[in-house]
Design an enzyme around this catalytic site. Structure first.
Site, PDB file in Angstrom:
ATOM      1  CD  GLU A   1      -2.748   1.253   2.507  1.00 37.14           C
ATOM      2  OE1 GLU A   1      -2.515   0.481   3.452  1.00 37.14           O
ATOM      3  OE2 GLU A   1      -3.683   2.059   2.500  1.00 37.14           O
TER       4      GLU A   1
ATOM      5  CE  LYS B   1      -6.189  -0.248   1.669  1.00 38.56           C
ATOM      6  NZ  LYS B   1      -6.894  -0.813   2.816  1.00 38.56           N
TER       7      LYS B   1
HETATM    8  P1  13P Z   1      -8.991   4.478   4.457  1.00 39.60           P
HETATM    9  O1  13P Z   1      -9.969   3.777   3.551  1.00 39.60           O
HETATM   10  O2  13P Z   1      -9.644   5.121   5.644  1.00 39.60           O
HETATM   11  O3  13P Z   1      -8.093   5.396   3.695  1.00 39.60           O
HETATM   12  O4  13P Z   1      -8.052   3.382   5.084  1.00 39.60           O
HETATM   13  C1  13P Z   1      -7.621   2.314   4.329  1.00 39.60           C
HETATM   14  C2  13P Z   1      -6.349   1.812   4.845  1.00 39.60           C
HETATM   15  O5  13P Z   1      -6.101   0.630   4.868  1.00 39.60           O
HETATM   16  C3  13P Z   1      -5.352   2.802   5.293  1.00 39.60           C
HETATM   17  O6  13P Z   1      -4.165   2.185   5.589  1.00 39.60           O
END
Ligand code: 13P
Length: 341
Positions: A178, A220
């Site tokens: 991510e 992600k």
């Molecule tokens: P949000 O959808 O609130 O951005 O969070 C997703 C997430 O995994 C942040 O690390």
């Protein structure tokens, strides 16, 4: 079953059609702030009750393939002592563990942060695997300003993501990488696209250099958005085009799937943008990756507001959860309409 096959099967199972991933992995500090915002005294017991509310929601498995958990949550349990991970597995939901340990300031690079958490990660992954986790998440954060993100910041975080991904795959766990490009700021859509492209190109260069099996990775990503303080917010169709153009320019086709974080957009806006992406996909005759949602705030905000820590509001909050999941499931197929709100 071979190692590659197992990773690919898990990655595919996590993005089954019409379903998404619930990101319930807020750190104790973050969830405490969210509890305070709804007037709930933040204690370990209220955090446990909140997660219990989420995971015991009837039929959640119809919309959710996996749930991302914080270390404290995967070890926690329901009122009757059932481990949350066992409860999820019994519903056919894959427990996913957040393994990074948050961010620290990047020395010499004002305004930038680095993600930490590689220490003992091999041992930690083995323990989480034995608790049932089959995927793990690591979040790197990039801030857009006039001078950031720096090349050094991008490179270091992408190398760290590669090391984490290697350890995950060695442990039979799918890495959910991510790299979040933050929504906050006053940058234009064009700048967000340029930065996200730069970050993703560096990320996949590094993942390949460190010999990561891309067929067993989930990306992600943030959506490509003009900054939250930028005067001109972007219509959903343009967000969809900028986001998918960015991926086409940076994400190899071997990656099976891309899931989205909501990033501080309102729940409705995150759903609208997801829907526009699915509509674009239909117009273009498909993209190389399975796309799905993996929101935290974009799903949980209405749940927390309905609950407010009250026992008698648990069912109402669970209905709010199902409603948000249903709307995102429709958006995942491009069949959402704001009138459904
Ligand atoms: P949000 O959808 O609130 O951005 O969070 C997703 C997430 O995994 C942040 O690390």
């Amino acid at each position: 079953m071979s190692y590659t096959q197992t990773l690919q099967d898990t990655a595919r199972a996590l993005v089954a059609a019409r379903k998404g991933i619930l990101a319930a992995d807020q750190s104790p500090r973050t969830i405490d702030k969210q509890l305070e915002a709804i007037g709930v005294k933040p204690t370990a017991e209220m955090r446990r009750k909140y997660r219990q509310l989420l995971f015991t929601t009837p039929n959640i498995e119809e919309y959710v393939t996996g749930v991302i958990l914080h270390d404290g949550t995967i070890r926690n349990h329901t009122d009757d002592g059932t481990l949350f991970s066992d409860l999820l597995i019994a519903k056919g939901i894959i427990p996913i563990i957040k393994v990074d340990k948050g961010t620290v300031p990047h020395t010499n690079f004002s305004g930038e942060v680095l993600t930490q958490g590689l220490d003992n990660l091999r041992d930690r992954l083995e323990e989480y695997y034995n608790m049932g986790a089959r995927a793990a998440k690591w979040r790197a954060v990039f801030t857009i300003s006039e001078h950031t993100p720096s090349e050094q910041n991008i490179l270091f975080d992408c190398m760290t993501l590669s090391r984490y991904a290697a350890l995950c795959q060695e442990a039979g766990v799918v890495p959910i990488v991510e790299p979040e490009v933050l929504f906050s700021g006053n940058h234009s859509l064009e700048r967000a696209e340029a930065v996200t492209t730069q970050v993703l190109q560096k990320l996949f260069e590094q993942l390949q250099w460190y010999k990561i099996d891309l067929s067993g990775v989930i990306l992600k990503s943030s959506m490509v958005l003009a900054g939250s303080e930028y005067a001109q917010q972007t219509p959903a169709e343009e967000v969809a085009q900028a986001t998918m153009r960015t991926f086409m320019n940076s994400v190899p086709k071997e990656v099976p799937s891309i899931v989205f974080l909501s990033g501080g957009q309102t729940p409705q806006r995150a759903t609208e943008n997801l829907d526009a992406i699915a509509e674009l996909e239909a117009q273009e005759g498909g993209f190389p990756w399975e796309l799905a949602f993996s929101f935290s705030r974009g799903i949980e905000q209405p749940v927390q507001e309905a609950w407010k820590g009250k026992e008698e509001k648990v069912e109402e909050a669970q209905r709010a959860l199902i409603k948000r999941l249903q709307l995102n499931s429709m958006a995942d197929q491009g069949t959402y309409d704001p009138s459904m709100e």
